[in-house]
Design an enzyme around this catalytic site. Structure first.
Site, PDB file in Angstrom:
ATOM      1  N   ASP A   9      -4.492   7.172  -0.372  1.00  0.00           N
ATOM      2  CA  ASP A   9      -5.157   6.742  -1.602  1.00  0.00           C
ATOM      3  C   ASP A   9      -5.725   5.344  -1.408  1.00  0.00           C
ATOM      4  OD1 ASP A   9      -2.450   5.555  -1.763  1.00  0.00           O
ATOM      5  OD2 ASP A   9      -3.189   4.818  -3.681  1.00  0.00           O
ATOM      6  N   GLY A  32       0.808  -1.214   0.000  1.00  0.00           N
ATOM      7  CA  GLY A  32       0.000   0.000   0.000  1.00  0.00           C
ATOM      8  C   GLY A  32       0.835   1.255   0.000  1.00  0.00           C
ATOM      9  N   THR A  33       0.392   2.245  -0.713  1.00  0.00           N
ATOM     10  CA  THR A  33       0.922   3.611  -0.729  1.00  0.00           C
ATOM     11  C   THR A  33      -0.260   4.500  -1.038  1.00  0.00           C
ATOM     12  OG1 THR A  33       1.345   3.569  -3.068  1.00  0.00           O
ATOM     13  CG2 THR A  33       3.121   2.848  -1.654  1.00  0.00           C
ATOM     14  N   THR A  34      -0.288   5.696  -0.894  1.00  0.00           N
ATOM     15  CA  THR A  34       0.622   6.695  -0.358  1.00  0.00           C
ATOM     16  C   THR A  34      -0.129   7.459   0.731  1.00  0.00           C
ATOM     17  OG1 THR A  34       1.734   6.959  -2.493  1.00  0.00           O
ATOM     18  CG2 THR A  34       1.883   8.826  -0.991  1.00  0.00           C
ATOM     19  N   LYS A  47      -6.046   2.733   4.043  1.00  0.00           N
ATOM     20  CA  LYS A  47      -4.702   2.789   4.638  1.00  0.00           C
ATOM     21  C   LYS A  47      -4.601   3.771   5.793  1.00  0.00           C
ATOM     22  CE  LYS A  47      -3.218   2.323  -0.151  1.00  0.00           C
ATOM     23  NZ  LYS A  47      -2.478   2.972  -1.244  1.00  0.00           N
TER      24      LYS A  47
END
Length: 273
Positions: free
Chosen positions: A67, A50-52, A83
């Site tokens: 995101d 996962g990002t960001t 997230k």
């Protein structure tokens, strides 16, 4: 796992104290911990990452936004992942890295804070929460060295206060207080550039939401692992604001309006780069 390995987890409180749920599980059943698993020998299969995450302070509190994309190599593994999570009433944390372990650490951290409040009858201080999260990240170091790292960002306000604070971490559990704004994940370089340009002292909550959303849009424009707002599926970033009234999730209606404003402006400007 033998007794010697059980003792490898970093103790948060002194031996014999009971306010730490992590210490209790480490002593009684360490195999239940996210970092208590035995990894298979050889090369690990691809796992969703996962990002960001973008976080910033505003007048009266702090905001965190993430995101919705998880990637597995070059493939989009999930378009709906969340997230950013409330840690307790006055703090939130966002996670970047190996999604499965990160989400387990989030759940463990939530229980850790709730356990402390029930045992001690009071909330842990913001510094104390940040230190406890650092101990959990430090415990995950052996898995991080094998490619399953988790890098969180933590934010909150002290109960009864109106000043937001941000904390970042490295994979060894090192804790660093950040000023004004911060970002983690593969798109953090681009999000941080946008935050540096758009953040202003004394911003109100609405302005902070707009800045965070635009930072994530900028990150998605240059980082393929970061998902931008999905106008077809009506998927917007997950955004939490924390003030002395507590942590609150920003509604989809507000985020849709903010995304529309940013997209309309960028469409009118027709900028290529």
């Amino acid at each position: 796992m033998d007794a010697e390995q059980r003792g490898a987890w970093p103790s948060i409180t002194v031996s014999g104290a009971s306010s730490s749920f992590l210490d209790y599980v480490s002593a009684s059943n360490p195999g239940l911990l996210p970092f208590g698993r035995t990894l298979p020998a050889g090369t690990l299969p691809p796992t969703p990452h996962g990002t960001t995450i973008a976080a910033l302070t505003f007048d009266g509190g702090v905001l965190m936004a993430g995101d919705r994309r998880a990637t597995m190599g070059s493939m989009i593994a999930n378009r709906h992942i969340e997230k950013v999570f409330p840690a307790d009433r006055f703090s939130v944390l966002g996670i970047a890295g190996t999604a499965g372990i990160a989400i387990d650490i989030v759940r463990l951290f939530q229980v850790e804070l709730e356990h402390y409040e029930k045992i001690e009858g009071t909330l842990l201080s913001l510094e104390g929460k940040a230190n406890r999260l650092g101990a959990m990240i430090r415990a995950n170091l052996p898995m991080a060295l094998q490619g399953l790292s988790v890098v969180p960002v933590f934010a909150g306000v002290e109960a009864g206060a109106s000043v937001g604070r941000l904390f970042s971490y490295d994979v060894t559990g090192g804790r660093y207080e950040e000023l004004e704004h911060h970002s983690v994940g593969s798109g953090s370089v681009f999000a941080r550039g946008a935050l540096k340009k758009l953040w202003r002292p004394g911003m109100d909550k609405d302005a902070a939401v707009a800045v965070a959303v635009e930072a994530l849009i900028d990150a998605a424009d240059d980082d393929c692992a970061t998902g931008g707002p999905d106008l077809i599926r009506k998927l917007w970033p997950v955004v939490y604001v924390v003030t002395d009234d507590g942590a609150q999730r920003v509604s989809s209606d507000i985020l849709a309006a903010v995304v529309g404003t940013v997209v309309d402006r960028q469409t009118t400007e027709r900028r290529e780069a």
